[in-house]
Design an enzyme around this catalytic site. Structure first.
Site, mmCIF file in Angstrom:
data_model
loop_
_atom_site.group_PDB
_atom_site.id
_atom_site.type_symbol
_atom_site.label_atom_id
_atom_site.label_comp_id
_atom_site.label_asym_id
_atom_site.label_seq_id
_atom_site.Cartn_x
_atom_site.Cartn_y
_atom_site.Cartn_z
ATOM 1 C CE LYS A 1 -4.447 -1.765 1.309
ATOM 2 N NZ LYS A 1 -5.504 -1.877 2.311
ATOM 3 N NE ARG B 1 -7.778 -7.882 0.159
ATOM 4 C CZ ARG B 1 -7.207 -7.102 -0.757
ATOM 5 N NH1 ARG B 1 -6.183 -6.354 -0.447
ATOM 6 N NH2 ARG B 1 -7.691 -7.073 -1.996
HETATM 7 C C1 YH5 Z 1 -8.021 -4.173 3.065
HETATM 8 O O1 YH5 Z 1 -7.126 -3.508 3.589
HETATM 9 N N1 YH5 Z 1 -7.638 -3.557 0.617
HETATM 10 S S1 YH5 Z 1 -7.988 -3.380 -2.078
HETATM 11 C C2 YH5 Z 1 -3.495 0.341 -3.074
HETATM 12 C C3 YH5 Z 1 -2.242 -0.130 -3.279
HETATM 13 C C4 YH5 Z 1 -1.921 -1.462 -3.049
HETATM 14 C C5 YH5 Z 1 -2.911 -2.310 -2.619
HETATM 15 C C6 YH5 Z 1 -0.451 0.392 -4.707
HETATM 16 N N2 YH5 Z 1 -9.326 -4.750 -0.172
HETATM 17 C C7 YH5 Z 1 -8.256 -4.178 1.655
HETATM 18 O O2 YH5 Z 1 -5.030 -3.909 -1.669
HETATM 19 N N3 YH5 Z 1 -10.116 -5.675 1.938
HETATM 20 C C8 YH5 Z 1 -8.320 -3.912 -0.469
HETATM 21 O O3 YH5 Z 1 -1.282 0.773 -3.666
HETATM 22 C C9 YH5 Z 1 -9.298 -4.927 1.159
HETATM 23 N N4 YH5 Z 1 -8.860 -4.933 3.817
HETATM 24 C C10 YH5 Z 1 -9.876 -5.669 3.265
HETATM 25 N N5 YH5 Z 1 -10.660 -6.382 4.085
HETATM 26 C C11 YH5 Z 1 -6.648 -2.204 -1.904
HETATM 27 C C12 YH5 Z 1 -5.280 -2.755 -1.983
HETATM 28 C C13 YH5 Z 1 -4.218 -1.845 -2.436
HETATM 29 C C14 YH5 Z 1 -4.488 -0.512 -2.668
#
Ligand code: YH5
Length: 263
Positions: A204, A238
């Site tokens: 993230k 996750r």
């Molecule tokens: C979460 O925390 N996150 S989708 C931005 C990024 C990298 C990854 C490059 N679904 C979560 O993974 N469900 C997502 O920057 C989720 N908890 C739960 N329960 C976002 C993601 C991401 C966003």
């Protein structure tokens, strides 16, 4: 929990069939590496992302869920906020609902109650298009704990048993870097609700902000964050990179709870 994105940019090698095969191969790899759940998502919820229609999301996720349910040995989770997608995914065999809106969409509570599968309730301030513009809290930890407690109460009132619920403070969803770091330091406060805590920190932007790293160089920091989350009480993490995360957590278990190695 291994992340399986089925957005067009994630497995974009042409037709729908090859995309499905690639998604299945990725899921199998994550399970071999130690994932206990595979989380299938068809809508990007990254900051600034545009919403997709119900039909488009169904077309992306349902064929993948149908094949995963037959071919992988762990529960399949559906990452969606749309009740229509929840219902179709559970009908296709999904065993877990992961909702970044914590069942706040119209109709979601009753669909989840009828689905009779566990549900993760995540906190988000604002909506993905603008959530990072100016996030504000009185006290980020107690504000989010109170929000989640209220969503748990709403679920119970809708007939979802408490023992089917998981809670998640929603790292990166309407939070500044400081908010995210404070939530991680105080993650154990969320266990006071008596429910398993899920943490999603993998790759993230908080890593980009803290360390100045682009998304393709966030692996090591992601593993560190997942381990810190487990140390601070998370029961589910996750992640995109299952093998290194599982190794780190198994090593932590070897140090702190040797009995876990026997099972
Ligand atoms: C979460 O925390 N996150 S989708 C931005 C990024 C990298 C990854 C490059 N679904 C979560 O993974 N469900 C997502 O920057 C989720 N908890 C739960 N329960 C976002 C993601 C991401 C966003």
């Amino acid at each position: 929990m291994g992340v399986l994105n089925v957005t067009p940019d994630s497995f974009s090698d042409g037709g729908r069939f090859t995309a499905r095969e690639a998604a299945l191969a990725q899921a199998r790899r994550m399970v071999e590496e130690g994932a206990a759940v595979v989380d299938v998502g068809g809508e990007s919820t990254r900051p600034g992302a545009q919403p997709v229609s119900v039909q488009e999301e169904l077309d992306r996720v349902i064929p993948v869920i149908e094949s995963l349910v037959r071919k992988v040995a762990v529960p399949v989770s559906i990452d969606t906020a749309k009740p229509e997608v929840m219902r179709a995914a559970v009908a296709a065999g999904a065993g877990f609902i992961n909702d970044v809106l914590a069942l706040r969409a119209e109709g979601a509570l009753s669909v989840a109650a009828e689905a009779k599968v566990p549900v993760c309730l995540m906190h988000m301030q604002g909506e993905p298009r603008c959530m990072q513009e100016n996030p504000q809290y009185q006290d980020v930890v107690s504000d989010i704990r109170d929000f989640l407690a209220a969503r748990v109460a709403a679920c119970e009132a809708a007939g979802i048993p408490r023992n089917q619920l998981v809670i998640d403070p929603g790292f990166g969803f309407g939070k500044t870097l400081e908010h995210n770091l404070e939530l991680l330091r105080h993650l154990r406060a969320f266990t006071a609700l008596g429910l398993p805590v899920l943490a999603g920190l993998s790759r993230k932007s908080l890593i980009g902000k803290a360390l100045g790293l682009p998304v393709e160089r966030r692996l090591h920091a992601s593993v560190a964050l997942a381990l810190m989350a487990v140390q601070n009480g998370a029961r589910i993490v996750r992640v995109h990179d299952v093998a290194p995360t599982v190794e780190a957590i198994r090593m932590w278990e070897a140090v702190y709870s040797p009995k876990a190695q026997e099972t």
